[in-house]
Design a protein around this motif. Sequence first.
Motif, PDB file in Angstrom:
ATOM      1  N   UNK A  69       0.936  -1.203  -0.045  1.00  0.00           N
ATOM      2  CA  UNK A  69       0.102  -0.054   0.003  1.00  0.00           C
ATOM      3  C   UNK A  69       0.861   1.280  -0.112  1.00  0.00           C
ATOM      4  N   UNK A  70       0.064   2.344  -0.307  1.00  0.00           N
ATOM      5  CA  UNK A  70       0.858   3.616  -0.264  1.00  0.00           C
ATOM      6  C   UNK A  70       1.120   4.044   1.215  1.00  0.00           C
ATOM      7  N   UNK A  71       2.340   4.718   1.342  1.00  0.00           N
ATOM      8  CA  UNK A  71       2.690   5.246   2.715  1.00  0.00           C
ATOM      9  C   UNK A  71       2.603   4.457   3.738  1.00  0.00           C
ATOM     10  N   UNK A  72       3.007   3.131   3.526  1.00  0.00           N
ATOM     11  CA  UNK A  72       3.144   1.922   4.406  1.00  0.00           C
ATOM     12  C   UNK A  72       3.996   2.038   5.532  1.00  0.00           C
ATOM     13  N   UNK A  73       5.306   2.191   4.884  1.00  0.00           N
ATOM     14  CA  UNK A  73       6.716   1.994   5.556  1.00  0.00           C
ATOM     15  C   UNK A  73       7.051   3.033   6.376  1.00  0.00           C
ATOM     16  N   UNK A  74       7.583   3.024   7.542  1.00  0.00           N
ATOM     17  CA  UNK A  74       8.347   4.079   8.403  1.00  0.00           C
ATOM     18  C   UNK A  74       9.946   4.210   7.880  1.00  0.00           C
ATOM     19  N   UNK A  75      10.480   3.105   7.576  1.00  0.00           N
ATOM     20  CA  UNK A  75      11.784   2.969   7.207  1.00  0.00           C
ATOM     21  C   UNK A  75      11.945   2.067   6.005  1.00  0.00           C
ATOM     22  N   UNK A  76      12.972   2.369   4.977  1.00  0.00           N
ATOM     23  CA  UNK A  76      13.116   1.519   4.027  1.00  0.00           C
ATOM     24  C   UNK A  76      14.782   1.762   3.836  1.00  0.00           C
ATOM     25  N   UNK A  77      15.194   0.576   3.833  1.00  0.00           N
ATOM     26  CA  UNK A  77      16.791   0.704   3.586  1.00  0.00           C
ATOM     27  C   UNK A  77      17.128  -0.526   2.598  1.00  0.00           C
ATOM     28  N   UNK A  78      18.604  -0.266   1.933  1.00  0.00           N
ATOM     29  CA  UNK A  78      19.029  -1.231   1.061  1.00  0.00           C
ATOM     30  C   UNK A  78      20.765  -1.072   1.024  1.00  0.00           C
ATOM     31  N   UNK A  79      21.330  -2.410   0.692  1.00  0.00           N
ATOM     32  CA  UNK A  79      22.819  -2.508   0.751  1.00  0.00           C
ATOM     33  C   UNK A  79      23.295  -3.061  -0.362  1.00  0.00           C
ATOM     34  N   UNK A  80      24.189  -2.419  -1.002  1.00  0.00           N
ATOM     35  CA  UNK A  80      24.772  -2.887  -2.236  1.00  0.00           C
ATOM     36  C   UNK A  80      23.842  -3.632  -3.593  1.00  0.00           C
ATOM     37  N   UNK A  81      22.726  -2.630  -3.833  1.00  0.00           N
ATOM     38  CA  UNK A  81      21.835  -3.147  -4.469  1.00  0.00           C
ATOM     39  C   UNK A  81      21.322  -2.383  -5.534  1.00  0.00           C
ATOM     40  N   UNK A  82      21.467  -1.049  -5.428  1.00  0.00           N
ATOM     41  CA  UNK A  82      21.072   0.216  -6.262  1.00  0.00           C
ATOM     42  C   UNK A  82      21.670   0.325  -7.653  1.00  0.00           C
ATOM     43  N   UNK A  83      23.179  -0.526  -7.744  1.00  0.00           N
ATOM     44  CA  UNK A  83      23.761  -0.427  -8.809  1.00  0.00           C
ATOM     45  C   UNK A  83      23.207  -1.691  -9.702  1.00  0.00           C
ATOM     46  N   UNK A  84      22.463  -2.351  -9.201  1.00  0.00           N
ATOM     47  CA  UNK A  84      21.995  -3.685  -9.978  1.00  0.00           C
ATOM     48  C   UNK A  84      20.387  -3.291 -10.514  1.00  0.00           C
ATOM     49  N   UNK A  85      19.915  -2.435  -9.996  1.00  0.00           N
ATOM     50  CA  UNK A  85      18.403  -2.314 -10.194  1.00  0.00           C
ATOM     51  C   UNK A  85      18.340  -1.525 -11.695  1.00  0.00           C
ATOM     52  N   UNK A  86      17.779  -2.369 -12.605  1.00  0.00           N
ATOM     53  CA  UNK A  86      17.741  -1.780 -14.128  1.00  0.00           C
ATOM     54  C   UNK A  86      17.035  -0.574 -14.229  1.00  0.00           C
ATOM     55  N   UNK A  87      15.884  -0.404 -13.759  1.00  0.00           N
ATOM     56  CA  UNK A  87      14.878   0.763 -14.017  1.00  0.00           C
ATOM     57  C   UNK A  87      14.849   1.495 -12.695  1.00  0.00           C
ATOM     58  N   UNK A  88      16.136   2.064 -12.307  1.00  0.00           N
ATOM     59  CA  UNK A  88      15.956   2.784 -11.018  1.00  0.00           C
ATOM     60  C   UNK A  88      15.231   3.992 -10.798  1.00  0.00           C
ATOM     61  N   UNK A  89      14.916   4.736 -11.775  1.00  0.00           N
ATOM     62  CA  UNK A  89      14.000   6.070 -11.632  1.00  0.00           C
ATOM     63  C   UNK A  89      12.635   5.354 -11.172  1.00  0.00           C
ATOM     64  N   UNK A  90      12.311   4.343 -11.886  1.00  0.00           N
ATOM     65  CA  UNK A  90      10.755   3.762 -11.651  1.00  0.00           C
ATOM     66  C   UNK A  90      10.635   3.226 -10.120  1.00  0.00           C
TER      67      UNK A  90
END
Length: 296
Positions: free
Chosen positions: A88-109
């Motif tokens: 759902x929209x506006x559901x999480x208080x915290x979102x984190x990630x480690x060593x992943x964003x260089x792998x996400x192909x459609x990062x803007x989306x």
Amino acid sequence: MTSVSDRTINLPIWRVKFFEDLKRSVQLEGKKVLEIGCGDGAIAKLVARQTNPQFVYGIDPYSYAIYPIYEEEKLMCLNLNADNLLFPNSYFDVIFSHNVFEHILDLPQAWQEIKRVLKPGGIFYTHFAPLWTHAYGHHYYDETDESFSCIIPPYGHLYMKPEQINQLLKANTTLREERKKAIRFIFGDVCNKMFPSEYRKVFLSNDDFKIEEYLEIKQHHHNRPIPQEVLEKYPYVPKEDFEISGITVKGVKLYHTQPDSESLKEIYRFYAYYTESQNKKVLRRLSIKIKSIFSG
């Protein structure tokens, strides 16, 4: 209920360091938390067991990482893509990630999806490395080797042709599968091949998100001289960008990006995704879990 074996003791030092940095930087106690790209679930498990959150989700698109799904009292890991978060929209208080964003192909989306499911006032925190433009941006190296020694020369993935790298691998390894893996990492879709300027555009151009920390990290002991072939191939890229090994981002969502009325639609999509598995045991657990989670 299935469970994850305890990997805390055997975690690589760089994963432990990220977990410690996360605890220092973000309040996790009592929060609804999401990890983007949880892999085998080791860090999500540490968060669930050691920081007393309300609940932790981990998502990863690779079935071999968390097949098919696992859950504990405060933890649930799912096979999902970052660019299509079925929450759902506006559901999480915290979102984190480690060593992943260089792998996400459609990062803007994916970034739009992260902001959508994060609450106003919610915190986003990530560190990812190595960038594609760094000396070892191909990701084909031994993570346990502090010297980052590698068959492929520093920055080789940026200027060498597939046949050149294939010949180099043939001369240095007899394992055909290892050669195929290296070629896939360098010339396939394992990395998004984004440049530092592209990451800046994604993270630093947001009216609905306040960036509190944006660090471009240079690990000098891993840096190597930038080959002239690289500078000639990418004349529009500042030389210092090739020295950036990783990026750390921390920020706060400022306001709603979509109305909450969309939440029911998201719940339906979330449930419909798993009906395709035709795993009745999993679906029974999910049905109960969805009713309890999304009602609160």
